[in-house]
Structures are given as C-alpha cells and as structure tokens.
Design a protein around this motif. Structure first.
Motif, PDB file in Angstrom:
ATOM      1  N   ASP A 187      46.360-108.745  -6.149  1.00 16.88           N
ATOM      2  CA  ASP A 187      46.001-107.814  -7.217  1.00 16.88           C
ATOM      3  C   ASP A 187      46.180-106.395  -6.719  1.00 16.88           C
ATOM      4  O   ASP A 187      45.692-106.023  -5.642  1.00 16.88           O
ATOM      5  CB  ASP A 187      44.559-108.062  -7.644  1.00 16.88           C
ATOM      6  CG  ASP A 187      44.171-107.221  -8.854  1.00 16.88           C
ATOM      7  OD1 ASP A 187      45.016-106.447  -9.332  1.00 16.88           O
ATOM      8  OD2 ASP A 187      43.021-107.334  -9.311  1.00 16.88           O
ATOM      9  N   GLY A 188      46.883-105.590  -7.466  1.00 15.00           N
ATOM     10  CA  GLY A 188      47.131-104.215  -7.058  1.00 15.00           C
ATOM     11  C   GLY A 188      45.860-103.396  -6.936  1.00 15.00           C
ATOM     12  O   GLY A 188      45.864-102.339  -6.305  1.00 15.00           O
ATOM     13  N   CYS A 189      44.777-103.846  -7.514  1.00 13.58           N
ATOM     14  CA  CYS A 189      43.505-103.119  -7.429  1.00 13.58           C
ATOM     15  C   CYS A 189      42.564-103.732  -6.400  1.00 13.58           C
ATOM     16  O   CYS A 189      41.383-103.357  -6.343  1.00 13.58           O
ATOM     17  CB  CYS A 189      42.827-103.101  -8.794  1.00 13.58           C
ATOM     18  SG  CYS A 189      43.808-102.340 -10.084  1.00 13.58           S
ATOM     19  N   ALA A 190      43.038-104.696  -5.643  1.00 14.34           N
ATOM     20  CA  ALA A 190      42.159-105.369  -4.684  1.00 14.34           C
ATOM     21  C   ALA A 190      41.709-104.397  -3.600  1.00 14.34           C
ATOM     22  O   ALA A 190      42.480-103.556  -3.135  1.00 14.34           O
ATOM     23  CB  ALA A 190      42.881-106.562  -4.064  1.00 14.34           C
TER      24      ALA A 190
ATOM     25  N   ASP B 201      46.378-100.417  -4.181  1.00 12.88           N
ATOM     26  CA  ASP B 201      46.466 -99.923  -5.557  1.00 12.88           C
ATOM     27  C   ASP B 201      47.929 -99.719  -5.896  1.00 12.88           C
ATOM     28  O   ASP B 201      48.618 -98.927  -5.257  1.00 12.88           O
ATOM     29  CB  ASP B 201      45.700 -98.611  -5.700  1.00 12.88           C
ATOM     30  CG  ASP B 201      45.546 -98.225  -7.165  1.00 12.88           C
ATOM     31  OD1 ASP B 201      46.304 -98.763  -7.987  1.00 12.88           O
ATOM     32  OD2 ASP B 201      44.682 -97.381  -7.449  1.00 12.88           O
ATOM     33  N   ARG B 202      48.387-100.452  -6.868  1.00 10.04           N
ATOM     34  CA  ARG B 202      49.805-100.368  -7.212  1.00 10.04           C
ATOM     35  C   ARG B 202      50.222 -98.950  -7.554  1.00 10.04           C
ATOM     36  O   ARG B 202      51.323 -98.510  -7.264  1.00 10.04           O
ATOM     37  CB  ARG B 202      50.112-101.272  -8.411  1.00 10.04           C
ATOM     38  CG  ARG B 202      51.531-101.146  -8.941  1.00 10.04           C
ATOM     39  CD  ARG B 202      51.674-101.903 -10.242  1.00 10.04           C
ATOM     40  NE  ARG B 202      50.651-101.521 -11.171  1.00 10.04           N
ATOM     41  CZ  ARG B 202      50.690-100.368 -11.855  1.00 10.04           C
ATOM     42  NH1 ARG B 202      51.674 -99.533 -11.691  1.00 10.04           N
ATOM     43  NH2 ARG B 202      49.708-100.069 -12.725  1.00 10.04           N
TER      44      ARG B 202
ATOM     45  N   LYS C 221      56.691-103.034  -2.159  1.00  7.19           N
ATOM     46  CA  LYS C 221      55.675-103.822  -2.849  1.00  7.19           C
ATOM     47  C   LYS C 221      55.755-105.304  -2.481  1.00  7.19           C
ATOM     48  O   LYS C 221      55.011-106.101  -3.011  1.00  7.19           O
ATOM     49  CB  LYS C 221      55.832-103.651  -4.353  1.00  7.19           C
ATOM     50  CG  LYS C 221      57.142-104.155  -4.931  1.00  7.19           C
ATOM     51  CD  LYS C 221      57.162-103.924  -6.425  1.00  7.19           C
ATOM     52  CE  LYS C 221      58.463-104.447  -7.035  1.00  7.19           C
ATOM     53  NZ  LYS C 221      58.496-104.221  -8.486  1.00  7.19           N
ATOM     54  N   GLN C 222      56.658-105.685  -1.582  1.00  9.33           N
ATOM     55  CA  GLN C 222      56.732-107.051  -1.090  1.00  9.33           C
ATOM     56  C   GLN C 222      56.751-107.029   0.427  1.00  9.33           C
ATOM     57  O   GLN C 222      57.232-106.083   1.050  1.00  9.33           O
ATOM     58  CB  GLN C 222      57.980-107.761  -1.618  1.00  9.33           C
ATOM     59  CG  GLN C 222      57.955-108.008  -3.115  1.00  9.33           C
ATOM     60  CD  GLN C 222      59.176-108.753  -3.591  1.00  9.33           C
ATOM     61  OE1 GLN C 222      60.206-108.763  -2.920  1.00  9.33           O
ATOM     62  NE2 GLN C 222      59.077-109.369  -4.756  1.00  9.33           N
TER      63      GLN C 222
ATOM     64  N   THR D   3      53.196-110.378  -2.317  1.00 10.86           N
ATOM     65  CA  THR D   3      53.680-109.465  -3.357  1.00 10.86           C
ATOM     66  C   THR D   3      52.486-108.775  -3.999  1.00 10.86           C
ATOM     67  O   THR D   3      51.513-109.431  -4.368  1.00 10.86           O
ATOM     68  CB  THR D   3      54.475-110.218  -4.429  1.00 10.86           C
ATOM     69  OG1 THR D   3      55.559-110.910  -3.812  1.00 10.86           O
ATOM     70  CG2 THR D   3      55.021-109.264  -5.476  1.00 10.86           C
ATOM     71  N   ILE D   4      52.576-107.454  -4.091  1.00  7.60           N
ATOM     72  CA  ILE D   4      51.515-106.706  -4.765  1.00  7.60           C
ATOM     73  C   ILE D   4      51.760-106.781  -6.261  1.00  7.60           C
ATOM     74  O   ILE D   4      52.784-106.318  -6.764  1.00  7.60           O
ATOM     75  CB  ILE D   4      51.472-105.239  -4.299  1.00  7.60           C
ATOM     76  CG1 ILE D   4      51.127-105.166  -2.818  1.00  7.60           C
ATOM     77  CG2 ILE D   4      50.467-104.451  -5.115  1.00  7.60           C
ATOM     78  CD1 ILE D   4      51.055-103.766  -2.288  1.00  7.60           C
ATOM     79  N   GLY D   5      50.826-107.383  -6.957  1.00  6.89           N
ATOM     80  CA  GLY D   5      50.926-107.461  -8.400  1.00  6.89           C
ATOM     81  C   GLY D   5      50.490-106.169  -9.054  1.00  6.89           C
ATOM     82  O   GLY D   5      50.028-105.236  -8.390  1.00  6.89           O
ATOM     83  N   PRO D   6      50.613-106.110 -10.339  1.00  2.12           N
ATOM     84  CA  PRO D   6      50.220-104.880 -11.037  1.00  2.12           C
ATOM     85  C   PRO D   6      48.710-104.688 -11.025  1.00  2.12           C
ATOM     86  O   PRO D   6      47.939-105.637 -11.121  1.00  2.12           O
ATOM     87  CB  PRO D   6      50.738-105.096 -12.466  1.00  2.12           C
ATOM     88  CG  PRO D   6      50.796-106.569 -12.606  1.00  2.12           C
ATOM     89  CD  PRO D   6      51.134-107.120 -11.261  1.00  2.12           C
ATOM     90  N   CYS D   7      48.309-103.423 -10.908  1.00  4.42           N
ATOM     91  CA  CYS D   7      46.891-103.059 -11.016  1.00  4.42           C
ATOM     92  C   CYS D   7      46.626-102.717 -12.479  1.00  4.42           C
ATOM     93  O   CYS D   7      46.645-101.557 -12.876  1.00  4.42           O
ATOM     94  CB  CYS D   7      46.565-101.886 -10.094  1.00  4.42           C
ATOM     95  SG  CYS D   7      44.843-101.368 -10.180  1.00  4.42           S
ATOM     96  N   ASN D   8      46.392-103.745 -13.226  1.00  2.00           N
ATOM     97  CA  ASN D   8      46.264-103.555 -14.665  1.00  2.00           C
ATOM     98  C   ASN D   8      44.819-103.788 -15.070  1.00  2.00           C
ATOM     99  O   ASN D   8      44.358-104.924 -15.161  1.00  2.00           O
ATOM    100  CB  ASN D   8      47.196-104.508 -15.413  1.00  2.00           C
ATOM    101  CG  ASN D   8      47.274-104.158 -16.880  1.00  2.00           C
ATOM    102  OD1 ASN D   8      46.739-103.148 -17.314  1.00  2.00           O
ATOM    103  ND2 ASN D   8      47.946-104.996 -17.643  1.00  2.00           N
TER     104      ASN D   8
END
Length: 880
Positions: free
Chosen positions: A484-487, A537-538, A546-547, A569-574
């Motif tokens: 998660d990009g917000c992790a 944070d994405r 991002k990978q 892979t960093i996913g989107p911080c949505n």
C-alpha cells in the motif's frame, strides 16, 4: 471570329457605308515619339470605331504592356485606337493616356491622346453604289488552317488565304503576327500582302500541336480596315511515335495455388501521338513466358491486365515467372509501331506444408532443483519460405507437463524448439518425466491441390531427474508483493518461507536479505515476515522506482542455503474521499443543500467524484444532482415531515475508491438555517402512525366504558329506576355542559356536568365534550346542585341503554378522529390527541384540541335522517 471582333467589324462596315465616319481624318497617324496626339472625331462614336493610330515603337520599342487610362478605348499592339463602348463627346473634347511598360527593363512611357469632337457632316461618296453595301461572301474569317506533321514540301507551302470584304472598295494589304511568325518558333510561317499564308518547313506536332496567329487588313496609308483576326493553324498528326511502357520492368506478386482468373497486375504504355486516334490505339500481348510450359498467365489486349489461367502456381517448385510483353499502336495492326517490356511475377508463399521432426524421440538428464536451464534443442523441418510465418514453428508440450516444470520456446533464427526447466524437479517425488511435444506453424495450415498431406509432427522426450544434496527451497520461488502506498514503517506486508526438501517443513531455517538490496523491506530472521522499513507514500515516491526486486536467502541447520526472490511493487496510495461538512439544515423552502467532498490524494486518485445514496429506501426520498467535479446538490423528492434525517452518501474518486459518509439533514420549519432550533425538532422516528392513533382511541374508549360502568354502579345505589316513555332520550348521555343554554328549552334535555378531576389526572379532548378519566360522581354545573329525581331516572335509563348510546357515539367519534388527523394540506395534525393537566374547575376556555365542533357544520348531514325522537336534540344543536 469572336463576338467582340464581329461587333467591331460590323461597326467598321457601317462606318464605311457612311463614307468612313463622315469624313473622319486621322491627323497624326505616326506622331513623334511619346508626344501628345490629337484626333478629330465625331461627337458620337460607336463601339468598335477606329479613332486613329499611334506610333508606339518610336516611343518604347520593348513595350510589353499596353493599356489605356480610359476603359472606353482599347489600344492594339500596332498602335490602333478603337472604342470599346459607344462614346459621346458632350464637351466636344476628351483626353486619355496610353501607358507603355517594359517589365524587364523597368521602364514606363506615356502618350497623351486628345479627341476633338465635331458635328457630323454629310460625307462625300466615292461611288454612288457605296450607299448600300451588298455582300455575297464573307472571306475575312476562314476556317482554321491545317498542316500535316513532318510534311515533305516543297517549301514554302501554301496553307491558307484570308481575304477581307473591304477589298471591294479599298486596296487592302494583309499581314500577320504571332507564334511561328514573329514569335518563337520564328519563321515557320509568313503571310504575303495578298493574304496567303505559307509554311517554310516541316513541323513536329508533339512539340507544336497548333498555332494561333493574328491577321491584319490595312489600307495603303496604314488604316486598319478590319478588326484583327485571330486565325488557327492546326498541325495534323502523323504516326511518328512508337508507344512506350511506363516502366522498364514491371514486378507483381501473386499467392501460390491461387484460383484461375486471379488478377496479377497491369502493364501500361503511353503514345505521344494525338489522343483518341488510331495512332494511340494500343494493344498488348504476351510474346514469351518463362518457363514456357505450362502456360499459366494471360493478358487483356486492351487494358494490359495480367491474370492467371490455372491454379498450378507452386512456390516450392518455381518462385518466379518472367513474361515478355509487347504493345503496338494502330489497334495492334502489323504496320503499327511497337515496343516491349518485361514483367516479373513473384509467387508468394502460403502455409501448404506442415512442419515435421527430424527425430521422433529424445532422452536427457537434469539435476533436481535446477531452474531456468536449457536441457534440449529440437530441430524442425518445413518446406515453406524460410523466415515466414508459414515456416516458423510453434512447439507445444501436450503431455507430461501437468505440474508446469517445463517450458518450450522457438529459436526464430534456427527454427528449433528450446526445452527448459522453469520449475525445480524433486528427485524424492519423481525420478522420470516423459514429455510429448507437437509442432505447428504460427498461421493455420492451408489444404490445396498438390500440397503435402496434413500430418502433425510429434516427438517424445524422456527427462531423467538426478538426485542432489539440496538446501532450503522457497515456495514460491518468486513472491510478488503489492505494498500500500500509504503504508507506514514496520507494516507487515507478507511472509516468505522456505522448506527443507528432505523434511518438507520450515523448522530450523533462518532468513536474511543480503546488503545493497532494495531498502523498502526487512525480513524477520526466524519467522520470515516481511515488513516495510520506511513510509511508502506513492505521492512522494519517484515513479521510476516504484518496483523493487529483493533476493532472500534461507539457511538451514547444516548451513545449506537457498535463494528466493520477492518482487515488491508500491501500489497506489488511494485514500477514501469523504463528505465535509456532514451536518446541514434544510428549511421549509427546500432549497437544495450544497454537499462537497474532499480527497487528500493527488490526480488521478482524486476528483472528479461521483456521488450516490447507498440506502435504497433513501434514494426514493432524496435525490442528488451533480454540480461539479467535487460537489452535488441534495434535495428531497417529496413532501415529508419535519425532523432529522441521516443519509448515507457514497463518494467515489477517479480511480474507483469509495468512501461512505453519513450526512445529517435537519428538516426544520424555518425561513433561514439560523432560525432553526434543533432541540425543538421531532425526529421522524417518533411521529405517530395510524396504528398508534387507533391504539390511543381504543384506550380512550376503554376508559370511557370504565367510567360509565362506575356511574351505573353508583346510580343504582342512590337512585331508583324510573322508566321514561320517550325512548328517544335513551340515546342521551350525561355531558359536562356547565349550564343550560338560553335556547335549550326542552324539558327532556337535562344538561349535566361531571365532577372535577384531580390535578394529575388526564382527559382526552373531544370537541366541546370531554370524557373524564378520573371522576367518580356527577354534579350540576352551577352551585354543585344534585340531580333531581327526573335527572336520576334519566341517568338510570341511560345506563340501561348503554349499547344504543355506544352505537351512536362510536361512529361519530371515529369520524371526528379521522378529521382531526389531517390539516388543510392533508398532513398529519400535531394536536389531534393531546393530554392536558387539570387547570381548575369551571374553565371557560373549554377544550383546545383539534377535535372541537368548530367544523361541525361540515359534517351534520346525519341530523337530517334522525328518527322523530331525536329531532328535538338535533334542532337544539343546530341553533348553536
């Protein structure tokens, strides 16, 4: 002649019939260079009239442009001045300027022309017969001349003769100018003074198809007797050019085994001779074909289109055919001129040959746990065109690879199959793998005549697994993780474990990540848990990073190691969008509420937002209208009671992430939101329904029955029963009427008043009559007088006829309650059942409920249908 020239010539003829414009004299036909010129002319000049002649060459020899400042006059190249329109010299004098320009030499000269007008005089005639002109033949406009191309002479050769009608009255001298005479090509033609046109030599029509010359007819003194004549000399074509092909060598492509009549291509040729004549009527034919047998191609003699005669084209036998093609003019006649060209036809390949294996079986050995290793190359043979899609082989493992340990690909250069181990083999599980492999082309096989039979190639591969003392093995060998990009830091994102292939468990295995790896993740040495190291944070990360590929090492008790790969892979911080604020006030004007949403993310994970109501029942009561990318208007869809409503609003961002916000709407009886006191509003959950109202009514009726029962019991202990003959009084009950009215005179009606209730007891308002729920005795309204004997008897009689009284009052009570339930807008009234505390004996206000008799007049129709015994009571009530 052109119409303008004809009009000019007609004007000249008319002038000649009037003795040449009533004695027009040209005072200065050839004036000095660039001097002012003056002409005496009649005061009225017809269109096309010759005014005079100016010597232009003396003024500017290289004049390329001649123009007049007055559009009513036209200047010819020889200096002749003609009128273009009918002109009147009202002032008997007119002046205009002739402008001469040398464009190349950048030189300009002008000549001023003065016209002196005079009245027409009767002209003197030269011959009496000239007063009326009679023509029998017009010779000044002959048909176009013609000259045969490449004429052999003798030269000069007479082509045509022109003659003017003015020759009947004047001595005419003829001359000509234009291309072929005094312009390029100079000297090909000339005209003598008698009007004969001669050619001085042969002419090539392809270079000069025609000539347009200008002919003049003048008098001895240079007077222009006719409008200049434009004459055409056409060069007749001679078949002196052979047709030529547009290309030296034509090249076409055609698929092998195509159907008979398939168009291959078209050859074209051109002929310089005159179009649409036999000289350019071309015919095509195939002179020879290689190979000469069998004949496979034909050509359309007129269009040059080449097509096939049979379907025997086979690229594997012959990939190229050569045709020698001839073209001939004069419609293909033997005496026509001809030319030849070559057409090369290339046969394109189709997949008419299946690939086959050169060897039908193989045996290979491979150590266990080895991955991504090549173990065998399998050759493939195909007769189709090399490096084409019909030649490229595609291999498939159809049997023996159920666990996906193997993969086979094609070497595009050699067309070989490459067999690899992509998943480690376990000797302890299986020592032998037998694979069955087939081969096909990349495009479908085409069945055509003369092609090989369809038989798919198949081969067998025996793979022998060799035992190896092995270390821990990761399962899977490649672990894909999306973070998660917000992790935040120390967030567990997964677990990566290895197994001992001998025991099949992970006991005693430790883990570590080698240095200089991606620093996003760390691994627990004992449990194999992967955790984030820093805040990911994405919106703050470099998109190019991002990978991350992380190698993880597993070590067992004996020191043997195994390696696995974690692909992170960093996913989107949505983050979910929310509605802010969530509390709103809606006044009675129902002006739509402006609801906005907020999302802390950046594009494309932010607005535009879409809004919806998640509760299906709420969708029937509330509607949303999109305002812009971040807001909506919320409004009720129908009338509803005032109160507090909670509406779940779903907001979705541009990436589909949604969030639910509970929006509170206080529907308040106010003009502006600031006027609304929320504490005074009643939530819709406490609004009384129909069943609650009926329950309260039934409760009132029950209390009324108890009251009557008590009254009956009390009356029987104190009053003797007395029967009244008038049975109409049996429907009268005791009322809390304070005193008889002035108009109540009937002795059968005895108004009564119930004893007062205690201060904490309640009563239910029912119009002007109130049923006491706590009283136990009846008293007279004035001075608390006791009932007389007659009243006691009536009261006793009323107790015995309670059922009749109940039938009468029950329907009336229900009707009044129903009327009290609605106001003018058919809404529920808020005071149709109200509790009151006792305010004191003898209240003059009476009941203040909605069920009073203030609308009794609207529902008194039943009084018209009463029996005679009740009419007295009805009349008394109506006089109220």
């Amino acid at each position: 002649m052109a119409p303008a020239a004809a009009r000019q010539r007609g004007s000249l003829c008319r002038a000649a019939s009037r003795h040449v414009l009533f004695g027009l004299l040209v005072l200065n036909s050839f004036c000095e260079a660039c001097k002012e010129v003056t002409f005496n002319v009649p005061s009225k000049l017809e269109a096309g009239t010759l005014v005079g002649k100016v010597n232009l060459k003396e003024c500017l020899k290289s004049a390329e442009h001649i123009s007049s400042s007055d559009p009513n006059f036209r200047i010819l190249e020889d200096g002749s001045v003609f009128t273009t329109n009918t002109t009147s010299l009202s002032s008997e004098e007119k002046t205009f300027t002739i402008l001469l320009k040398d464009v190349q030499g950048h030189e300009e000269k002008t000549i001023d022309v003065n016209l002196l007008g005079h009245q027409e005089k009767t002209p003197k005639t030269r011959h009496t017969r000239d007063t009326v002109l009679r023509r029998t033949k017009r010779r000044w406009a002959p048909i176009p001349s013609s000259l045969m191309e490449n004429a052999l002479g003798p030269f000069p050769m007479l082509i045509q003769q022109v003659q003017s009608d003015a020759a009947q009255y004047h001595t005419v001298y003829y001359s000509a100018t234009g291309p072929g005479i005094d312009k390029e090509p100079v000297g090909l033609f000339y005209m003598d003074k008698n009007g004969n046109i001669f050619a001085t030599g042969p002419v090539d029509r392809e270079e000069y198809p025609m000539f347009k010359i200008t002919c003049y007819a003048t008098s001895a003194d240079g007077y222009l007797l006719e409008t200049p004549l434009e004459h055409t000399i056409k060069i007749e074509d001679d078949n002196d050019n052979a047709p030529e092909f547009t290309e030296d060598c034509f090249q076409f492509h055609v698929k092998e085994h195509c159907k008979s009549g398939t168009i291959v291509g078209q050859v074209t040729a051109k002929d310089r001779d005159e179009p649409n004549t036999l000289h350019t009527s071309l015919r095509y034919r195939i002179v020879s074909e290689q190979p000469s047998s069998p004949k496979i191609f034909s050509i359309n003699s007129e269009s040059g289109v080449i097509s096939t005669l049979s379907s025997q084209l086979d690229r594997e036998k012959l990939a190229k055919h050569i045709l020698l093609i001839e073209v001939r003019d004069m419609g293909g006649q033997p005496f026509g001129l001809c030319n030849t060209t070559t057409a090369v036809i290339i046969v394109d390949d189709i997949n008419d040959n299946v690939p086959i294996f050169s060897i039908s079986s193989y045996e290979v050995r491979v150590q266990e746990n080895r991955v991504n290793v090549e173990i065998l190359r399998i050759p493939c043979l195909d007769k189709d065109e090399p490096n084409s899609t019909a030649w490229q082989c595609k291999f498939t493992i159809v049997k023996g690879n159920e666990d996906n340990h193997f993969a086979i690909t094609t070497d595009k250069r050699t067309n070989e199959g490459i067999l690899c181990v992509v998943k480690g083999l376990n000797y302890e599980t299986s020592q032998l793998k037998i694979l069955e492999i087939t081969v096909a082309n990349e495009i479908p096989y085409v069945i055509v005549p003369y092609s090989s039979a369809l038989a798919q190639g198949t081969c067998t591969v025996r793979v022998i697994v060799q035992d190896v003392d092995e270390g821990p093995v990761f399962k899977p060998c490649l672990l894909r993780i999306t973070i998660d990009g917000c992790a935040k830091g120390e967030t567990v994102v997964g677990k990566y474990l290895a197994e001992d292939p001998e025991t099949g468990n992970s006991e005693g295995i430790s883990y570590r990540i080698p240095p200089e790896q991606c620093k996003w993740l760390s691994i627990n040495e004992n449990s194999g848990e992967l955790r984030t190291v820093t805040l990911l944070d994405r919106d703050q990360q470099d998109r190019t990073n991002k990978q991350c590929n992380i190698s993880v090492i597993a070590i067992d008790r004996s020191g043997k190691t195994g390696t696995g790969t974690a692909w992170a892979t960093i996913g989107p911080c949505n983050r979910s969008p929310i509605v802010t604020p969530i509390d709103y006030i809606l006044c009675r004007d129902k002006k739509p509420i402006f609801v906005t949403a907020f999302d802390p993310d950046m594009s494309p994970y932010s607005h535009p937002f879409t809004f919806d109501i998640s509760d299906m029942s709420m969708r029937a009561e509330w509607q949303t209208v999109q305002n812009n990318d971040t807001s909506i208007f919320l409004s009720p869809m129908r009338d509803m009671p005032f109160g507090i409503y909670k509406i779940p609003i779903v907001v979705r961002d541009n990436a589909g992430k949604e969030g639910i916000s509970m929006v509170t709407v206080n529907y308040c009886d106010c003009t502006t939101p600031s006027d609304c006191n929320r504490s005074q509003q009643v939530a819709p959950a406490v609004v009384l329904g129909v069943w609650a109202i009926l329950a309260m009514i039934l409760g009132v009726l029950l209390l009324l029955i108890i009251l009557i029962t008590l009254c009956v019991c009390y009356g029987r202990t104190t009053v003797h029963k007395h029967v009244i003959d008038d049975s109409a009084n049996q429907n009268l009950i005791l009322s809390n009427t304070e005193a008889p009215g002035e108009e109540v005179m009937d002795p059968n009606i005895i108004p009564l008043q119930a004893a007062p209730v205690h201060s904490r007891e309640h009563r239910v308002g029912m119009g002007r009559h109130e049923v006491s729920t706590g009283g136990n005795a009846f008293e007279m309204s004035k001075g608390h007088q006791t009932l007389n004997e007659r009243g006691q008897a009536m009261m006793e009689q009323g107790r015995d006829s309670y059922s009749e009284w109940h039938n009468f009052t029950h329907s009336r009570l229900g009707e009044k309650v129903y009327m009290c339930r609605q106001d003018e807008e058919n809404k529920h009234s808020e005071d149709y059942v109200l509790p009151y505390n006792y305010e004191g004996r003898g209240s003059l206000a009476g009941s203040v409920g909605c069920c009073t008799d203030q609308q009794e007049e609207e529902a008194l129709d039943f009084l018209d249908h009463l029996e005679p015994k009740f009419r007295t009571l009805a009349e008394t009530c109506i006089k109220r």
